[in-house]
Write a protein that holds these residues in place. Structure first.
Motif, PDB file in Angstrom:
ATOM      1  N   LEU A   1       0.838  -0.915   0.075  1.00  0.00           N
ATOM      2  CA  LEU A   1      -0.120   0.186  -0.145  1.00  0.00           C
ATOM      3  C   LEU A   1       0.692   1.619   0.170  1.00  0.00           C
ATOM      4  CD1 LEU A   1      -2.582  -0.985   2.520  1.00  0.00           C
ATOM      5  CD2 LEU A   1      -2.991  -0.537   0.414  1.00  0.00           C
TER       6      LEU A   1
ATOM      7  N   TRP B   1      -0.077   4.677   4.343  1.00  0.00           N
ATOM      8  CA  TRP B   1      -2.536   4.348   3.948  1.00  0.00           C
ATOM      9  C   TRP B   1      -2.025   2.798   4.525  1.00  0.00           C
ATOM     10  CZ3 TRP B   1      -5.605   5.820  -0.448  1.00  0.00           C
ATOM     11  CH2 TRP B   1      -4.959   6.248  -1.110  1.00  0.00           C
ATOM     12  N   ARG B   2      -3.188   2.493   5.263  1.00  0.00           N
ATOM     13  CA  ARG B   2      -4.170   1.208   5.600  1.00  0.00           C
ATOM     14  C   ARG B   2      -5.879   1.242   5.643  1.00  0.00           C
ATOM     15  NH1 ARG B   2      -5.184  -0.615  11.508  1.00  0.00           N
ATOM     16  NH2 ARG B   2      -5.248   1.284  11.567  1.00  0.00           N
ATOM     17  N   VAL B   3      -6.501   0.607   4.294  1.00  0.00           N
ATOM     18  CA  VAL B   3      -7.705  -0.181   4.019  1.00  0.00           C
ATOM     19  C   VAL B   3      -7.985  -0.918   5.178  1.00  0.00           C
ATOM     20  CG1 VAL B   3      -9.415  -1.172   3.273  1.00  0.00           C
ATOM     21  CG2 VAL B   3      -7.101  -0.381   1.958  1.00  0.00           C
TER      22      VAL B   3
ATOM     23  N   VAL C   1     -10.810   3.764   5.231  1.00  0.00           N
ATOM     24  CA  VAL C   1      -8.881   4.252   4.596  1.00  0.00           C
ATOM     25  C   VAL C   1      -8.166   4.886   5.499  1.00  0.00           C
ATOM     26  CG1 VAL C   1      -9.218   3.234   2.088  1.00  0.00           C
ATOM     27  CG2 VAL C   1      -8.149   5.556   2.631  1.00  0.00           C
TER      28      VAL C   1
ATOM     29  N   THR D   1     -13.453  -5.515   2.630  1.00  0.00           N
ATOM     30  CA  THR D   1     -11.861  -5.238   2.931  1.00  0.00           C
ATOM     31  C   THR D   1     -10.703  -5.640   2.287  1.00  0.00           C
ATOM     32  OG1 THR D   1     -12.742  -4.823   5.531  1.00  0.00           O
ATOM     33  CG2 THR D   1     -10.580  -4.526   4.866  1.00  0.00           C
ATOM     34  N   LEU D   2     -11.061  -6.962   1.542  1.00  0.00           N
ATOM     35  CA  LEU D   2      -9.858  -7.379   0.748  1.00  0.00           C
ATOM     36  C   LEU D   2     -10.209  -7.204  -0.306  1.00  0.00           C
ATOM     37  CD1 LEU D   2     -10.581 -11.343   2.095  1.00  0.00           C
ATOM     38  CD2 LEU D   2      -8.635  -9.557   2.775  1.00  0.00           C
TER      39      LEU D   2
ATOM     40  N   ASP E   1      -8.238  -3.069  -0.351  1.00  0.00           N
ATOM     41  CA  ASP E   1      -7.205  -3.585  -0.019  1.00  0.00           C
ATOM     42  C   ASP E   1      -6.909  -4.588  -1.811  1.00  0.00           C
ATOM     43  OD1 ASP E   1      -4.839  -3.529   1.516  1.00  0.00           O
ATOM     44  OD2 ASP E   1      -5.050  -5.625   0.667  1.00  0.00           O
TER      45      ASP E   1
ATOM     46  N   ARG F   1      -3.364  -2.272  -4.724  1.00  0.00           N
ATOM     47  CA  ARG F   1      -2.145  -2.846  -4.145  1.00  0.00           C
ATOM     48  C   ARG F   1      -2.174  -3.057  -5.825  1.00  0.00           C
ATOM     49  NH1 ARG F   1      -0.345  -5.096   0.265  1.00  0.00           N
ATOM     50  NH2 ARG F   1      -1.998  -4.736   2.268  1.00  0.00           N
TER      51      ARG F   1
END
Length: 142
Positions: free
Chosen positions: A25, A29-31, A37, A79-80, A83, A87
């Motif tokens: 990511l 950043w983080r989902v 996010v 969520t997956l 992400d 990516r």
């Protein structure tokens, strides 16, 4: 409106996440879930990370906020997918707004390779369209 536009090859942490076209990511950043996010503010990329509520759609709630197991499982898939979309993208834009969304979080529109995340997740059946003043609908069967 401010925009963080990331040309992924230049803005990502060094290294490949292991698969062809799959990357880490963007730095910082983080989902968090299918419609949130964590990322820095465009005006302060080295500043604190904020939880951005993504506009235009709603995804199922995860964890203890889920009202049933089906909602929890759908939340994990959403969520997956978000992400994975980020990516594998060549370009990710976080178009931020000055107004706050529900629950006091800052709002933004996420655009992945020119396509709004809302369109991608709704098209995958993992989100519903949601306007700024709409109430959430249940993801669980009656």
């Amino acid at each position: 409106m401010h925009t963080i536009a990331l040309i992924i090859g230049a803005a990502l942490a060094a290294g490949d996440a292991g698969g062809a076209g799959v990357r880490d990511l963007p730095v910082g950043w983080r989902v968090l879930d299918g419609d949130t996010v964590e990322a820095p503010a465009p005006a302060a990329p080295d500043g604190p990370l904020l939880h951005w509520r993504l506009r235009g759609y709603d995804t199922p709630e995860a964890g203890g906020r889920a009202k049933c197991e089906a909602e929890r499982a759908a939340a994990e898939r959403a969520t997956l997918l978000l992400d994975a979309l980020i990516r594998s993208a060549q370009r990710v834009e976080l178009r931020t707004e000055t107004a706050q969304c529900m629950w006091g979080r800052p709002c933004a529109t996420l655009v992945i390779d020119g396509v709004p995340a809302a369109q991608l997740l709704i098209g995958a059946g993992l989100a519903r369209p949601m306007g700024p003043r709409e109430k959430r609908r249940s993801w669980c069967a009656p």
